[in-house]
Write a protein that holds these residues in place. Structure first.
Motif, PDB file in Angstrom:
ATOM      1  N   SER A  72      27.740  58.673  61.289  1.00  0.00           N
ATOM      2  CA  SER A  72      27.487  57.079  61.258  1.00  0.00           C
ATOM      3  C   SER A  72      27.410  56.533  59.982  1.00  0.00           C
ATOM      4  O   SER A  72      27.673  55.439  59.751  1.00  0.00           O
ATOM      5  CB  SER A  72      26.451  56.923  62.411  1.00  0.00           C
ATOM      6  OG  SER A  72      25.209  56.517  61.742  1.00  0.00           O
ATOM      7  N   LEU A  73      26.326  57.240  58.911  1.00  0.00           N
ATOM      8  CA  LEU A  73      26.316  56.474  57.664  1.00  0.00           C
ATOM      9  C   LEU A  73      27.715  56.466  56.948  1.00  0.00           C
ATOM     10  O   LEU A  73      27.742  55.583  56.061  1.00  0.00           O
ATOM     11  CB  LEU A  73      25.364  57.630  56.999  1.00  0.00           C
ATOM     12  CG  LEU A  73      23.686  57.419  57.345  1.00  0.00           C
ATOM     13  CD1 LEU A  73      22.930  58.262  56.627  1.00  0.00           C
ATOM     14  CD2 LEU A  73      23.062  55.906  57.212  1.00  0.00           C
ATOM     15  N   ALA A  74      28.444  57.706  57.029  1.00  0.00           N
ATOM     16  CA  ALA A  74      29.579  57.501  56.246  1.00  0.00           C
ATOM     17  C   ALA A  74      30.261  56.457  56.690  1.00  0.00           C
ATOM     18  O   ALA A  74      30.962  55.700  55.755  1.00  0.00           O
ATOM     19  CB  ALA A  74      30.412  58.859  56.398  1.00  0.00           C
ATOM     20  N   ILE A  75      30.665  56.164  57.945  1.00  0.00           N
ATOM     21  CA  ILE A  75      31.528  54.925  58.554  1.00  0.00           C
ATOM     22  C   ILE A  75      31.109  53.870  58.053  1.00  0.00           C
ATOM     23  O   ILE A  75      31.656  52.614  57.708  1.00  0.00           O
ATOM     24  CB  ILE A  75      31.610  55.081  59.939  1.00  0.00           C
ATOM     25  CG1 ILE A  75      32.586  56.468  60.307  1.00  0.00           C
ATOM     26  CG2 ILE A  75      32.218  53.897  60.559  1.00  0.00           C
ATOM     27  CD1 ILE A  75      32.694  56.671  61.697  1.00  0.00           C
ATOM     28  N   ARG A  76      29.588  53.448  58.409  1.00  0.00           N
ATOM     29  CA  ARG A  76      28.831  52.353  57.844  1.00  0.00           C
ATOM     30  C   ARG A  76      29.166  52.087  56.400  1.00  0.00           C
ATOM     31  O   ARG A  76      29.522  50.816  55.907  1.00  0.00           O
ATOM     32  CB  ARG A  76      27.202  52.530  57.964  1.00  0.00           C
ATOM     33  CG  ARG A  76      26.716  51.167  57.928  1.00  0.00           C
ATOM     34  CD  ARG A  76      25.352  51.414  58.080  1.00  0.00           C
ATOM     35  NE  ARG A  76      25.014  52.048  59.494  1.00  0.00           N
ATOM     36  CZ  ARG A  76      23.863  52.658  59.709  1.00  0.00           C
ATOM     37  NH1 ARG A  76      22.895  52.870  58.875  1.00  0.00           N
ATOM     38  NH2 ARG A  76      23.635  53.396  60.794  1.00  0.00           N
ATOM     39  N   TRP A  77      29.116  53.186  55.426  1.00  0.00           N
ATOM     40  CA  TRP A  77      29.129  52.905  54.060  1.00  0.00           C
ATOM     41  C   TRP A  77      30.370  52.536  53.608  1.00  0.00           C
ATOM     42  O   TRP A  77      30.704  51.640  52.922  1.00  0.00           O
ATOM     43  CB  TRP A  77      28.913  54.145  53.072  1.00  0.00           C
ATOM     44  CG  TRP A  77      27.286  54.442  53.150  1.00  0.00           C
ATOM     45  CD1 TRP A  77      26.205  53.581  53.567  1.00  0.00           C
ATOM     46  CD2 TRP A  77      26.647  55.735  52.951  1.00  0.00           C
ATOM     47  NE1 TRP A  77      25.199  54.339  53.628  1.00  0.00           N
ATOM     48  CE2 TRP A  77      25.133  55.407  53.161  1.00  0.00           C
ATOM     49  CE3 TRP A  77      27.077  57.021  52.631  1.00  0.00           C
ATOM     50  CZ2 TRP A  77      24.283  56.431  52.941  1.00  0.00           C
ATOM     51  CZ3 TRP A  77      26.201  57.930  52.416  1.00  0.00           C
ATOM     52  CH2 TRP A  77      24.681  57.723  52.608  1.00  0.00           C
ATOM     53  N   LEU A  78      31.550  53.091  54.495  1.00  0.00           N
ATOM     54  CA  LEU A  78      32.993  52.720  54.155  1.00  0.00           C
ATOM     55  C   LEU A  78      33.412  51.440  54.663  1.00  0.00           C
ATOM     56  O   LEU A  78      34.112  50.589  53.730  1.00  0.00           O
ATOM     57  CB  LEU A  78      33.851  53.776  55.004  1.00  0.00           C
ATOM     58  CG  LEU A  78      34.000  55.187  54.428  1.00  0.00           C
ATOM     59  CD1 LEU A  78      34.818  56.145  55.224  1.00  0.00           C
ATOM     60  CD2 LEU A  78      35.135  55.056  53.184  1.00  0.00           C
ATOM     61  N   LEU A  79      32.809  50.728  55.550  1.00  0.00           N
ATOM     62  CA  LEU A  79      32.889  49.705  56.123  1.00  0.00           C
ATOM     63  C   LEU A  79      32.118  48.455  55.067  1.00  0.00           C
ATOM     64  O   LEU A  79      32.795  47.756  54.639  1.00  0.00           O
ATOM     65  CB  LEU A  79      32.212  49.278  57.518  1.00  0.00           C
ATOM     66  CG  LEU A  79      33.015  49.937  58.603  1.00  0.00           C
ATOM     67  CD1 LEU A  79      32.274  49.963  60.158  1.00  0.00           C
ATOM     68  CD2 LEU A  79      34.393  49.062  58.751  1.00  0.00           C
ATOM     69  N   ILE A  80      30.952  48.957  54.690  1.00  0.00           N
ATOM     70  CA  ILE A  80      30.332  48.014  53.820  1.00  0.00           C
ATOM     71  C   ILE A  80      31.217  47.898  52.452  1.00  0.00           C
ATOM     72  O   ILE A  80      31.288  46.713  52.004  1.00  0.00           O
ATOM     73  CB  ILE A  80      28.937  48.467  53.470  1.00  0.00           C
ATOM     74  CG1 ILE A  80      27.995  48.302  54.644  1.00  0.00           C
ATOM     75  CG2 ILE A  80      28.297  47.801  52.212  1.00  0.00           C
ATOM     76  CD1 ILE A  80      26.632  49.019  54.660  1.00  0.00           C
TER      77      ILE A  80
END
Length: 91
Positions: A72-80
């Protein structure tokens, strides 16, 4: 899809995601879902620091990140990161 959705507009989110997958296919010639999964894998953190209070001092203690939080952190960081990029090439 759900993590990139704003104001409950899932169809907009789906259109953007599938459009991005199309661009990945166009630019790399590889299977887009594999490229996306590899990007998520490359972003996943192994450790994070949490604050622990011992006596009167606060310490930053490294702890291992659980697998679901890593994803979930990885996806959040990619989106940001993607949202902070300037938009270009529409149309």
């Amino acid at each position: 899809m759900n993590s990139m959705m704003w104001d409950g507009k899932k169809t907009v989110s789906q259109n953007l995601f599938y459009g991005a997958l199309g661009k990945i296919q166009e630019r790399t010639g590889e299977e887009p879902l594999k490229v996306f999964k590899k990007a998520v894998e490359n972003c996943k953190p192994v450790l994070e620091v949490k604050t622990r209070r011992v006596g009167g001092a606060n310490y930053q203690v490294p702890i291992e990140v659980p697998n679901n939080r890593r994803t979930s952190l990885a996806i959040r960081w990619l989106l940001i990161s993607a949202r902070s990029r300037p938009e270009k090439g529409h149309g």
